[in-house]
Design an enzyme around this catalytic site. Structure first.
Site, mmCIF file in Angstrom:
data_model
loop_
_atom_site.group_PDB
_atom_site.id
_atom_site.type_symbol
_atom_site.label_atom_id
_atom_site.label_comp_id
_atom_site.label_asym_id
_atom_site.label_seq_id
_atom_site.Cartn_x
_atom_site.Cartn_y
_atom_site.Cartn_z
ATOM 1 N N ASP A 103 0.974 -1.075 0.009
ATOM 2 C CA ASP A 103 -0.037 0.084 0.016
ATOM 3 C C ASP A 103 0.793 1.156 0.025
ATOM 4 O O ASP A 103 1.690 1.358 0.638
ATOM 5 C CB ASP A 103 -0.945 -0.095 1.270
ATOM 6 C CG ASP A 103 -1.848 -1.091 1.170
ATOM 7 O OD1 ASP A 103 -1.473 -2.062 0.754
ATOM 8 O OD2 ASP A 103 -2.977 -0.981 1.817
ATOM 9 N N LYS A 164 -7.692 2.349 -2.727
ATOM 10 C CA LYS A 164 -8.139 2.699 -1.743
ATOM 11 C C LYS A 164 -8.834 4.070 -1.203
ATOM 12 O O LYS A 164 -8.354 5.109 -1.712
ATOM 13 C CB LYS A 164 -7.075 2.531 -0.709
ATOM 14 C CG LYS A 164 -6.547 0.911 -0.535
ATOM 15 C CD LYS A 164 -5.632 0.916 0.391
ATOM 16 C CE LYS A 164 -5.773 1.247 2.114
ATOM 17 N NZ LYS A 164 -4.690 1.173 2.876
ATOM 18 N N LYS A 193 -10.178 -1.507 -2.275
ATOM 19 C CA LYS A 193 -9.972 -1.925 -0.854
ATOM 20 C C LYS A 193 -10.520 -1.054 0.088
ATOM 21 O O LYS A 193 -10.402 0.286 -0.098
ATOM 22 C CB LYS A 193 -8.560 -2.009 -0.350
ATOM 23 C CG LYS A 193 -8.265 -2.431 1.205
ATOM 24 C CD LYS A 193 -6.810 -2.791 1.294
ATOM 25 C CE LYS A 193 -6.176 -2.777 2.764
ATOM 26 N NZ LYS A 193 -4.969 -2.764 3.269
#
Length: 235
Positions: A103, A164, A193
């Site tokens: 990430d 995200k 996500k």
């Protein structure tokens, strides 16, 4: 570990485990705690153990052969402070140490300054250097509607595998509206996500029903064992 289908997740708290990226990103984490965290990821059947880069080798050793992903984050918790070259080098180092997903924070300041090519190339550099799925933490609440559209489009152009909504609950409490926004704009092959203070079964299910395929939370054990209460916290 492959994710299940969103309809499966509504059945029981335990059925949420394959969606959860079991997160432990804190200052002063010890080796014993990080190993226990990785072992929990195996025990409960979580999708991944999300850990600081400094502990990736130890976690990779625990998770080897289990099917649980080794995830880490960079340019985080304060996003957009690492140089593009530094970010790419760190991503390469994390993969060499055993990370299978990363990430990353993105350059919100560059986006707001109209430096669109630099914003995209910063992400693309990590994608090229790592060779693993890259999840971009878009910090949606910090962006104007036009900036949101640009951030999503540029991230996709850069080769991001997963979008995200935010890096943590300090930016946004994960909600179905933000997830649906990203799902509606993600082309085939790009997933979403959810992240940010996910700490209950009902909240988790609502995010999956909105289209998320992964949930980042530090409250994973409490969620899947149905032991969350008013004192439960998550970042």
């Amino acid at each position: 570990m492959s994710t299940a289908t969103q309809t499966d997740a509504a059945a029981t708290p335990a059925a949420l485990a394959p969606y959860i990226q079991h997160t432990l990103i804190e200052t002063g984490v010890t080796r014993d705690r990080i190993v226990a965290h990785a072992e929990e990821a195996v025990r409960y059947g979580f999708n991944a153990a999300m850990v600081p880069g400094s502990w990736v080798p130890e976690v990779a050793e625990v998770l080897r052969g289990t099917g649980v992903e080794v995830a880490s984050a960079l340019d985080f918790p304060t996003v957009g402070v690492t140089t593009s070259a530094g970010k790419a080098a760190e991503a390469e180092s994390l993969v060499q140490a055993g990370a299978t997903q990363i990430d990353i924070g993105v350059q919100i300041g560059w986006l707001k300054s109209g430096r669109y090519d630099a914003f995209r190339d910063d992400i693309a550099g990590v994608v090229r250097a790592s060779g693993v799925p890259i999840k971009v933490m878009l910090e949606l609440p910090l962006l104007t509607p036009a900036e949101r559209e640009a951030a999503v489009e540029l991230s996709i152009e850069a080769g991001a595998a997963i979008l995200k909504n935010a890096s943590s609950g300090a930016i946004e409490v994960a909600n179905p509206e933000s997830i649906a926004y990203l799902v509606a704009r993600a082309p085939e092959g790009v997933k979403v996500k959810a992240s940010g203070s996910i700490k209950s079964f009902d909240q988790a299910v609502s995010l999956l029903r909105a289209g998320a395929v992964l949930l980042g939370t530090s409250a994973g054990v409490a969620i899947v064992t149905d032991t969350t209460d008013g004192q439960t916290t998550s970042y």
